[in-house]
Motif scaffolding. Structure first.
Motif, mmCIF file in Angstrom:
data_model
loop_
_atom_site.group_PDB
_atom_site.id
_atom_site.type_symbol
_atom_site.label_atom_id
_atom_site.label_comp_id
_atom_site.label_asym_id
_atom_site.label_seq_id
_atom_site.Cartn_x
_atom_site.Cartn_y
_atom_site.Cartn_z
ATOM 1 N N GLY A 39 15.808 -35.004 -9.219
ATOM 2 C CA GLY A 39 15.457 -35.632 -10.497
ATOM 3 C C GLY A 39 14.720 -36.951 -10.274
ATOM 4 N N GLN A 40 13.755 -37.238 -11.116
ATOM 5 C CA GLN A 40 12.952 -38.462 -11.011
ATOM 6 C C GLN A 40 12.851 -39.099 -12.401
ATOM 7 N N SER A 41 12.449 -40.354 -12.457
ATOM 8 C CA SER A 41 12.180 -41.005 -13.736
ATOM 9 C C SER A 41 11.079 -42.043 -13.542
ATOM 10 N N ARG A 42 10.476 -42.398 -14.644
ATOM 11 C CA ARG A 42 9.455 -43.451 -14.633
ATOM 12 C C ARG A 42 9.312 -43.984 -16.045
ATOM 13 N N LEU A 43 8.600 -45.070 -16.199
ATOM 14 C CA LEU A 43 8.336 -45.649 -17.512
ATOM 15 C C LEU A 43 7.041 -45.085 -18.083
ATOM 16 N N TYR A 44 6.952 -45.037 -19.412
ATOM 17 C CA TYR A 44 5.741 -44.558 -20.085
ATOM 18 C C TYR A 44 4.524 -45.347 -19.584
ATOM 19 N N GLY A 45 3.458 -44.647 -19.312
ATOM 20 C CA GLY A 45 2.204 -45.278 -18.891
ATOM 21 C C GLY A 45 2.056 -45.419 -17.391
ATOM 22 N N GLU A 46 3.110 -45.243 -16.644
ATOM 23 C CA GLU A 46 3.025 -45.336 -15.189
ATOM 24 C C GLU A 46 2.670 -43.976 -14.589
ATOM 25 N N ALA A 47 2.253 -44.004 -13.348
ATOM 26 C CA ALA A 47 1.953 -42.757 -12.626
ATOM 27 C C ALA A 47 3.259 -42.045 -12.282
ATOM 28 N N ASN A 48 3.185 -40.739 -12.176
ATOM 29 C CA ASN A 48 4.365 -39.978 -11.763
ATOM 30 C C ASN A 48 4.771 -40.359 -10.349
ATOM 31 N N PRO A 49 6.062 -40.408 -10.086
ATOM 32 C CA PRO A 49 6.522 -40.658 -8.715
ATOM 33 C C PRO A 49 6.289 -39.411 -7.862
ATOM 34 N N SER A 50 6.452 -39.542 -6.582
ATOM 35 C CA SER A 50 6.387 -38.379 -5.693
ATOM 36 C C SER A 50 7.521 -37.440 -6.070
ATOM 37 N N LEU A 51 7.197 -36.163 -6.216
ATOM 38 C CA LEU A 51 8.202 -35.162 -6.575
ATOM 39 C C LEU A 51 8.775 -34.609 -5.282
ATOM 40 N N THR A 52 10.059 -34.818 -5.081
ATOM 41 C CA THR A 52 10.708 -34.453 -3.825
ATOM 42 C C THR A 52 11.748 -33.367 -4.066
ATOM 43 N N TYR A 53 12.233 -32.798 -2.988
ATOM 44 C CA TYR A 53 13.205 -31.706 -3.085
ATOM 45 C C TYR A 53 14.054 -31.653 -1.832
ATOM 46 N N THR A 54 15.141 -30.891 -1.930
ATOM 47 C CA THR A 54 15.972 -30.597 -0.773
ATOM 48 C C THR A 54 16.008 -29.078 -0.606
ATOM 49 N N THR A 55 16.335 -28.640 0.592
ATOM 50 C CA THR A 55 16.412 -27.209 0.864
ATOM 51 C C THR A 55 17.736 -26.889 1.548
ATOM 52 N N THR A 56 18.114 -25.633 1.465
ATOM 53 C CA THR A 56 19.262 -25.148 2.208
ATOM 54 C C THR A 56 18.829 -23.958 3.041
ATOM 55 N N SER A 57 19.425 -23.813 4.179
ATOM 56 C CA SER A 57 19.235 -22.628 5.034
ATOM 57 C C SER A 57 17.800 -22.403 5.495
ATOM 58 N N ALA A 72 3.772 -33.350 -16.813
ATOM 59 C CA ALA A 72 3.774 -34.735 -17.313
ATOM 60 C C ALA A 72 2.636 -35.534 -16.685
ATOM 61 N N THR A 73 1.986 -36.335 -17.526
ATOM 62 C CA THR A 73 0.944 -37.259 -17.060
ATOM 63 C C THR A 73 1.337 -38.672 -17.473
ATOM 64 N N ALA A 74 0.551 -39.658 -17.085
ATOM 65 C CA ALA A 74 0.856 -41.055 -17.418
ATOM 66 C C ALA A 74 0.936 -41.262 -18.925
ATOM 67 N N THR A 75 0.241 -40.431 -19.711
ATOM 68 C CA THR A 75 0.240 -40.587 -21.167
ATOM 69 C C THR A 75 1.104 -39.557 -21.890
ATOM 70 N N SER A 76 1.925 -38.813 -21.149
ATOM 71 C CA SER A 76 2.835 -37.856 -21.788
ATOM 72 C C SER A 76 3.865 -38.614 -22.613
ATOM 73 N N ASP A 77 4.263 -38.012 -23.731
ATOM 74 C CA ASP A 77 5.289 -38.616 -24.592
ATOM 75 C C ASP A 77 6.599 -38.789 -23.837
ATOM 76 N N VAL A 78 7.415 -39.724 -24.255
ATOM 77 C CA VAL A 78 8.733 -39.949 -23.674
ATOM 78 C C VAL A 78 9.552 -38.674 -23.824
ATOM 79 N N GLY A 79 10.265 -38.273 -22.780
ATOM 80 C CA GLY A 79 11.085 -37.070 -22.811
ATOM 81 C C GLY A 79 11.284 -36.522 -21.422
ATOM 82 N N SER A 80 11.865 -35.345 -21.338
ATOM 83 C CA SER A 80 12.108 -34.685 -20.057
ATOM 84 C C SER A 80 11.072 -33.597 -19.830
ATOM 85 N N TYR A 81 10.612 -33.477 -18.600
ATOM 86 C CA TYR A 81 9.614 -32.479 -18.224
ATOM 87 C C TYR A 81 10.091 -31.767 -16.976
ATOM 88 N N ALA A 82 9.834 -30.473 -16.925
ATOM 89 C CA ALA A 82 10.208 -29.684 -15.753
ATOM 90 C C ALA A 82 9.362 -30.099 -14.561
#
Length: 82
Positions: A39-57, A72-82
């Motif tokens: 999970g990641q978060s950022r403030l409206y108007g900022e660039a998306n953070p690096s999207l990271t993940y973990t793996t098993t096996s 989601a882009t820098a101008t996407s409305d406030v909310g949750s995005y996949a």
């Protein structure tokens, strides 16, 4: 995924025996891997953070290629995005 013949190799018996060998296959299947996005978060108007993940096996010395993506882009409305 593949099947590999199992050969007689160096298996032998003394001269008192007659060895009859019947081969078989060694089957190698795909390794199941689970990828979990962090999970990641950022403030409206900022660039998306690096999207990271973990793996098993994943297995020793193995790596995934590519990156995660979001709509989601820098101008996407406030909310949750996949």
């Amino acid at each position: 995924i593949g099947a590999y013949a199992i050969g007689q190799g160096s298996l032998a018996a003394s001269a008192n025996y007659t060895v009859t060998y019947q081969g078989a296959d060694l089957t190698i299947d795909q390794r199941p891997v689970t990828v979990t996005a962090n999970g990641q978060s950022r403030l409206y108007g900022e660039a998306n953070p690096s999207l990271t993940y973990t793996t098993t096996s994943l297995g020793a010395g193995a790596a995934l290629s590519g990156t995660l993506a979001t709509a989601a882009t820098a101008t996407s409305d406030v909310g949750s995005y996949a």
